[in-house]
Design a protein around this motif. Structure first.
Motif, PDB file in Angstrom:
ATOM      1  N   VAL A  69      -4.761  -8.507  26.368  1.00  0.00           N
ATOM      2  CA  VAL A  69      -5.539  -7.534  25.584  1.00  0.00           C
ATOM      3  C   VAL A  69      -4.665  -7.043  24.435  1.00  0.00           C
ATOM      4  O   VAL A  69      -3.529  -6.600  24.668  1.00  0.00           O
ATOM      5  CB  VAL A  69      -5.990  -6.343  26.449  1.00  0.00           C
ATOM      6  N   SER A  71      -4.854  -4.217  21.494  1.00  0.00           N
ATOM      7  CA  SER A  71      -5.653  -3.052  21.112  1.00  0.00           C
ATOM      8  C   SER A  71      -4.946  -2.269  20.008  1.00  0.00           C
ATOM      9  O   SER A  71      -3.721  -2.100  20.048  1.00  0.00           O
ATOM     10  CB  SER A  71      -5.888  -2.145  22.325  1.00  0.00           C
ATOM     11  N   LEU A  84      -5.227   0.792  27.245  1.00  0.00           N
ATOM     12  CA  LEU A  84      -4.347  -0.166  27.936  1.00  0.00           C
ATOM     13  C   LEU A  84      -3.893   0.352  29.299  1.00  0.00           C
ATOM     14  O   LEU A  84      -3.642  -0.425  30.226  1.00  0.00           O
ATOM     15  CB  LEU A  84      -3.144  -0.498  27.056  1.00  0.00           C
ATOM     16  N   GLU A  85      -3.799   1.685  29.423  1.00  0.00           N
ATOM     17  CA  GLU A  85      -3.482   2.239  30.729  1.00  0.00           C
ATOM     18  C   GLU A  85      -4.622   1.982  31.709  1.00  0.00           C
ATOM     19  O   GLU A  85      -4.399   1.658  32.880  1.00  0.00           O
ATOM     20  CB  GLU A  85      -3.217   3.747  30.610  1.00  0.00           C
ATOM     21  N   VAL A  87      -6.777  -0.493  31.411  1.00  0.00           N
ATOM     22  CA  VAL A  87      -6.769  -1.955  31.644  1.00  0.00           C
ATOM     23  C   VAL A  87      -5.788  -2.305  32.760  1.00  0.00           C
ATOM     24  O   VAL A  87      -6.031  -3.185  33.586  1.00  0.00           O
ATOM     25  CB  VAL A  87      -6.419  -2.701  30.336  1.00  0.00           C
ATOM     26  N   ARG A  88      -4.642  -1.595  32.792  1.00  0.00           N
ATOM     27  CA  ARG A  88      -3.635  -1.870  33.827  1.00  0.00           C
ATOM     28  C   ARG A  88      -4.228  -1.687  35.221  1.00  0.00           C
ATOM     29  O   ARG A  88      -3.853  -2.396  36.158  1.00  0.00           O
ATOM     30  CB  ARG A  88      -2.442  -0.932  33.641  1.00  0.00           C
ATOM     31  N   SER A  94      -3.301  -8.833  33.543  1.00  0.00           N
ATOM     32  CA  SER A  94      -3.425  -9.210  32.131  1.00  0.00           C
ATOM     33  C   SER A  94      -2.288  -8.594  31.314  1.00  0.00           C
ATOM     34  O   SER A  94      -1.802  -7.504  31.615  1.00  0.00           O
ATOM     35  CB  SER A  94      -4.777  -8.734  31.575  1.00  0.00           C
ATOM     36  N   ARG A  96      -0.611  -6.843  27.972  1.00  0.00           N
ATOM     37  CA  ARG A  96      -1.147  -5.765  27.132  1.00  0.00           C
ATOM     38  C   ARG A  96      -0.229  -5.568  25.923  1.00  0.00           C
ATOM     39  O   ARG A  96       0.984  -5.330  26.088  1.00  0.00           O
ATOM     40  CB  ARG A  96      -1.261  -4.475  27.953  1.00  0.00           C
ATOM     41  N   ILE A 117       2.932  -1.147  28.798  1.00  0.00           N
ATOM     42  CA  ILE A 117       2.551  -2.114  27.760  1.00  0.00           C
ATOM     43  C   ILE A 117       3.676  -3.128  27.592  1.00  0.00           C
ATOM     44  O   ILE A 117       4.861  -2.779  27.607  1.00  0.00           O
ATOM     45  CB  ILE A 117       2.261  -1.379  26.435  1.00  0.00           C
TER      46      ILE A 117
END
Length: 451
Positions: A69, A71, A84-85, A87-88, A94, A96, A117
């Motif tokens: 990802v 962003s 992104l946090e 997403v984690r 994935s 970041r 990240i």
């Protein structure tokens, strides 16, 4: 969109892309930036997804698995660091990457710490730099996933191995128990076989004594003296066993002699009779040699008449087998008292004196000394031994001495346990032969049978 190289770019050579096409999710509130990034990545074989904000990106992640990802930091509603946090937690495997301007360095550091990240890229970016960062992040994620897979595989294999080891240990314990049981059975069978072997040897020894009543018990007496001399000389178990068997069978070569020759003293034999007599050790060896376990015994018997000074027969040996050296004085001691070596019967004292005079010439002096010491030993009465008649015999009693017929034939060996059938046969034998047959049995078995 191009700019100066960013300071955090790794200058290592490009890393090979994974074989399977990676899926990238690009998140930015500016459609132009998304278009520029999409045009940059698609020619390199990536599958590219886009979202114009954090919420849209999270919705897309509910149905799509992405490998990486990218962003933008500054977006309305939800900034890049918060996205992104999230997403984690949604897709922790994935990679970041955060796009940020130089003015956002403080928030970028916080995003790195809170959202874990992987990298951040400053705007404006360099196309080659961002491609390298993406390839490196994807390669690292691929290695991490492979490492997790291998770790999980190792864990499963360890569990399987642990289960196999437990099963193997159980099987080993079970097999060990089986082997121990088999060994116990083999030990019992071997003990029975050894007992039967010795019983057979005693029976063979009695064959000669059936033909000459004056020799009743001769071979067994020689065997008893031989065992005592072996103990005095501290010989090993195997040598003692072979000497004991040789003592039992030492006259087996005379089995073809006529009755007159058997009872004739050696000192009065004719030359023809002497020549035949001197062949009996060779006849015995020839009879016993086919039996592998008796080959050493056969050599001892062959050399029983060899002399320590080298003037014996049949080979006039200078180096006499030690077993034969043990046998020679014992056999002569017994035959002197039996009257088959000289014209008269020797008393025990005269026989011992004759053996003593032959030390160093006819016999090995060390063996003679041992024999004379043994002859001085008092005969110990077995306090656990009881002598009974055949009529007193009962099932369950155990022989403490060999049962021998009046003619010298071995009927039953020491240690034999009587049952009702054999008790009946012994009584019938005593009645048929008209003899008062006496048996020595273990005292405790008499008490047990009476109670």
């Amino acid at each position: 969109m191009a700019g100066p190289p960013i300071e955090s770019i790794n200058t290592q050579p490009p890393i090979a892309e994974p074989t399977a096409p990676a899926t990238l999710l690009l998140v930015d509130d500016e459609p132009s930036i998304l278009s520029a990034l999409r045009r940059l990545f698609r020619p390199h074989g990536y599958r590219v997804l886009t979202a114009e904000g954090g919420l849209a990106a999270l919705d897309l992640l509910q149905g799509e698995a992405v490998d990486l990802v990218i962003s933008d930091m500054r977006m309305p509603g939800m900034d890049g660091a918060r996205l992104l946090e999230r997403v984690r937690h949604v897709q922790p495997h994935s990679a970041r990457i955060l796009l940020t301007g130089y003015a956002d360095i403080a928030s970028t550091i916080a995003a790195i710490n809170d959202g874990e990240i992987d990298r951040y890229i400053a705007k404006p970016w360099d196309d080659n730099d961002i491609l390298l960062v993406v390839r490196e992040a994807l390669a690292r994620r691929s290695l991490e996933m492979r490492n997790r897979e291998l770790t999980e595989l190792t864990g499963r294999q360890n569990e399987e191995l642990r289960a196999l080891n437990m099963n193997l240990e159980q099987r080993v314990r079970s097999r060990t128990a089986e082997i121990e049981q088999i060994n116990d059975m083999l030990n019992v069978a071997y003990a029975e076989l050894k007992s039967n072997f010795m019983l057979s040897m005693q029976i063979f020894a009695g064959l000669m004594e059936l033909r000459h009543n004056g020799m009743s018990g001769h071979s067994r007496r020689v065997a008893v003296w031989a065992k005592k001399v072996c103990a005095r000389l501290q010989l090993d178990e195997r040598t003692t066993h072979d000497i004991h068997v040789a003592a039992l069978l030492h006259d087996i070569g005379k089995i073809g002699f006529p009755d007159g020759l058997l009872s004739k003293p050696v000192s009065v034999m004719t030359p023809e009779e002497t020549a035949r007599y001197r062949k009996h050790p060779l006849n015995a060896e020839a009879a016993l040699m086919p039996l592998v376990q008796l080959q050493t015994v056969a050599k001892f018997i062959r050399s029983q008449h060899e002399r320590y000074d080298g003037n014996g027969f049949p080979d006039a040996l200078d180096e006499i087998p030690f077993g034969a050296r043990v046998l020679a004085p014992i056999i002569d001691y017994e035959t002197l008292m039996a009257g088959t070596l000289a014209e008269r019967r020797f008393s025990p004292e005269d026989a011992a004196a004759s053996i003593r005079r032959g030390a160093g010439s006819r016999y090995d002096g060390k063996v003679v000394d041992a024999l004379l010491e043994v002859l001085k030993e008092p005969i110990e009465e077995d306090r656990d031994d009881r002598c009974i008649s055949a009529l007193e015999l009962a099932a369950g009693m155990v022989l403490s001495r060999d049962l021998v017929s009046p003619q010298g034939t071995l009927l039953l060996a020491v240690g034999y346990v009587f049952d009702a059938r054999v008790v009946r046969q012994v009584r019938e034998y005593a009645q048929r032969e008209g003899a008062k047959l006496m048996l020595h049995v273990r005292r405790e078995t008499v008490v047990a049978s009476q109670s």
